[in-house]
Design a protein around this motif. Structure first.
Motif, PDB file in Angstrom:
ATOM      1  N   GLU A 228       0.826  -1.205   0.000  1.00 29.35           N
ATOM      2  CA  GLU A 228       0.000   0.000   0.000  1.00 29.35           C
ATOM      3  C   GLU A 228       0.858   1.251   0.000  1.00 29.35           C
ATOM      4  O   GLU A 228       1.861   1.326   0.709  1.00 29.35           O
ATOM      5  N   GLY A 229       0.458   2.241  -0.795  1.00 27.93           N
ATOM      6  CA  GLY A 229       1.110   3.538  -0.766  1.00 27.93           C
ATOM      7  C   GLY A 229       2.078   3.779  -1.908  1.00 27.93           C
ATOM      8  O   GLY A 229       2.605   2.839  -2.525  1.00 27.93           O
ATOM      9  N   ILE A 230       2.321   5.055  -2.175  1.00 30.26           N
ATOM     10  CA  ILE A 230       3.194   5.471  -3.264  1.00 30.26           C
ATOM     11  C   ILE A 230       4.622   4.962  -3.065  1.00 30.26           C
ATOM     12  O   ILE A 230       5.235   4.414  -3.984  1.00 30.26           O
ATOM     13  N   HIS A 231       5.157   5.130  -1.848  1.00 31.84           N
ATOM     14  CA  HIS A 231       6.562   4.771  -1.609  1.00 31.84           C
ATOM     15  C   HIS A 231       6.820   3.286  -1.845  1.00 31.84           C
ATOM     16  O   HIS A 231       7.774   2.927  -2.553  1.00 31.84           O
ATOM     17  N   LEU A 232       6.000   2.427  -1.255  1.00 35.08           N
ATOM     18  CA  LEU A 232       6.207   0.990  -1.435  1.00 35.08           C
ATOM     19  C   LEU A 232       6.038   0.581  -2.893  1.00 35.08           C
ATOM     20  O   LEU A 232       6.775  -0.269  -3.402  1.00 35.08           O
ATOM     21  N   ALA A 233       5.068   1.183  -3.571  1.00 36.49           N
ATOM     22  CA  ALA A 233       4.872   0.871  -4.989  1.00 36.49           C
ATOM     23  C   ALA A 233       6.081   1.288  -5.805  1.00 36.49           C
ATOM     24  O   ALA A 233       6.511   0.570  -6.727  1.00 36.49           O
ATOM     25  N   GLU A 234       6.664   2.435  -5.481  1.00 39.28           N
ATOM     26  CA  GLU A 234       7.881   2.873  -6.169  1.00 39.28           C
ATOM     27  C   GLU A 234       9.015   1.890  -5.949  1.00 39.28           C
ATOM     28  O   GLU A 234       9.745   1.542  -6.891  1.00 39.28           O
ATOM     29  N   GLU A 235       9.183   1.436  -4.716  1.00 38.22           N
ATOM     30  CA  GLU A 235      10.249   0.482  -4.411  1.00 38.22           C
ATOM     31  C   GLU A 235      10.055  -0.818  -5.188  1.00 38.22           C
ATOM     32  O   GLU A 235      11.008  -1.399  -5.709  1.00 38.22           O
ATOM     33  N   ALA A 236       8.799  -1.273  -5.277  1.00 36.25           N
ATOM     34  CA  ALA A 236       8.517  -2.500  -6.006  1.00 36.25           C
ATOM     35  C   ALA A 236       8.797  -2.335  -7.498  1.00 36.25           C
ATOM     36  O   ALA A 236       9.361  -3.235  -8.140  1.00 36.25           O
ATOM     37  N   LEU A 237       8.419  -1.211  -8.069  1.00 41.03           N
ATOM     38  CA  LEU A 237       8.635  -0.962  -9.494  1.00 41.03           C
ATOM     39  C   LEU A 237      10.112  -0.988  -9.858  1.00 41.03           C
ATOM     40  O   LEU A 237      10.483  -1.368 -10.973  1.00 41.03           O
TER      41      LEU A 237
ATOM     42  N   PHE B  12      -2.571   0.948  -4.314  1.00 40.30           N
ATOM     43  CA  PHE B  12      -1.958  -0.286  -3.816  1.00 40.30           C
ATOM     44  C   PHE B  12      -1.557  -1.128  -5.016  1.00 40.30           C
ATOM     45  O   PHE B  12      -1.982  -0.872  -6.156  1.00 40.30           O
ATOM     46  N   ALA B  13      -0.703  -2.107  -4.781  1.00 39.40           N
ATOM     47  CA  ALA B  13      -0.229  -2.954  -5.869  1.00 39.40           C
ATOM     48  C   ALA B  13      -0.243  -4.408  -5.436  1.00 39.40           C
ATOM     49  O   ALA B  13      -0.120  -4.725  -4.247  1.00 39.40           O
ATOM     50  N   VAL B  14      -0.408  -5.287  -6.403  1.00 38.63           N
ATOM     51  CA  VAL B  14      -0.364  -6.724  -6.183  1.00 38.63           C
ATOM     52  C   VAL B  14       0.986  -7.218  -6.698  1.00 38.63           C
ATOM     53  O   VAL B  14       1.339  -6.985  -7.859  1.00 38.63           O
TER      54      VAL B  14
END
Length: 278
Positions: free
Chosen positions: A40-49, A103-105
């Motif tokens: 969840e959230g912009i920061h975690l999604a950025e890290e995952a990308l 959020f991202a899966v």
């Protein structure tokens, strides 16, 4: 929905089949069944990308679309599906009281204990978790392991789920920075020792000061349960034991704090963080 720049209808129903699948990821059983987890959230999604395990799909609030515009452009450039949803869907699929705009899966991390063994042969430092129950403590230790340039983290049986939403949030993205694996400590600690790795744990009795121990050698450092410490069966597998000297009146430290203190001492001995282990 949106994919590679194509805009389609906003997903509005909490009864949609995809929404049901995403909601299942809030539960460990659902995560194990699907082999995926939510961030969840912009920061975690950025890290995952930017990691080796990019998201399968990025889900964002249609009503707060501007907040995720840059992130969606980055995801679309990688060919990742972006799905617009109403706030009611976002709330249904997330764990926080005030949902983030995205959020991202993500697929579960691919690492295996053998990866840690390979890294340890190069002089690595591994944090080993024995039965820790608090997701915040686990997340903090993962962040500390990341900060000191550790080779990875091994989660033993009985430890809180790495993919618990609270654990994921508390890692602040560090779970995408180093190998984190799950395995039976009764199997993998002896294997590490047989390859020249020093298995070290903390305890008060018959232990040397952590400042006197040589952490420059390949080391797997075991951190125990918040209340009971390292279990007796795992303690028997440790070749060395260290204690944290304290001058004040407190008798002990929080498990995550104690682990962080030892990990940073190991980093200091290894050159103050100037060398990274892979």
């Amino acid at each position: 929905m949106e994919k590679s720049g194509k805009q389609q209808a906003v997903l509005t129903s909490v009864h949609n089949e995809r929404v049901k699948q995403w909601t299942q990821l809030l539960d460990r059983k659902g995560r194990d069944k699907q082999g995926r987890f939510l961030i969840e959230g912009i920061h975690l999604a950025e890290e995952a990308l930017r990691s080796d395990v990019p998201p399968e799909v990025l889900v964002y609030s249609a009503e707060r679309a501007e907040a995720s515009l840059r992130l969606r452009k980055e995801a679309a450039a990688l060919g990742i599906e972006c799905v617009a949803v109403m706030e009611s869907v976002l709330a249904k699929c997330t764990d926080t009281e005030s949902p983030q705009p995205v959020f991202a899966v993500v697929p579960k991390l691919p690492w295996r204990p053998a990866d840690l063994l390979a890294a340890s042969e190069k002089g690595g430092l591994v944090a080993v978790i024995d039965g820790m129950q608090d997701p915040g403590n686990l997340g903090t230790i993962i962040r500390s392991a990341d900060a000191v340039g550790a080779s990875g983290v091994l989660l033993g049986k009985g430890t809180v789920d790495l993919y618990n939403p609270k654990t994921v949030r508390s890692t602040m993205g560090s779970l995408f920075h180093l190998p984190i694996v799950q395995g039976d400590l009764q199997e993998w600690l002896p294997q590490a020792a047989s390859r020249g790795v020093k298995v070290v744990s903390t305890r008060l009795e018959d232990a040397v000061s952590m400042y006197e121990y040589d952490f420059r050698q390949p080391t797997w450092f075991v951190i125990g349960n918040e209340g009971q410490g390292v279990s007796a069966s795992v303690q028997q597998l440790a070749q060395h034991h260290v204690r944290i000297p304290m001058q004040g009146r407190t008798e002990s430290l929080n498990a995550a704090m104690a682990a962080t203190v030892v990990l940073f001492e190991a980093m200091r001995q290894r050159g103050g963080g100037t060398k990274q282990y892979s």
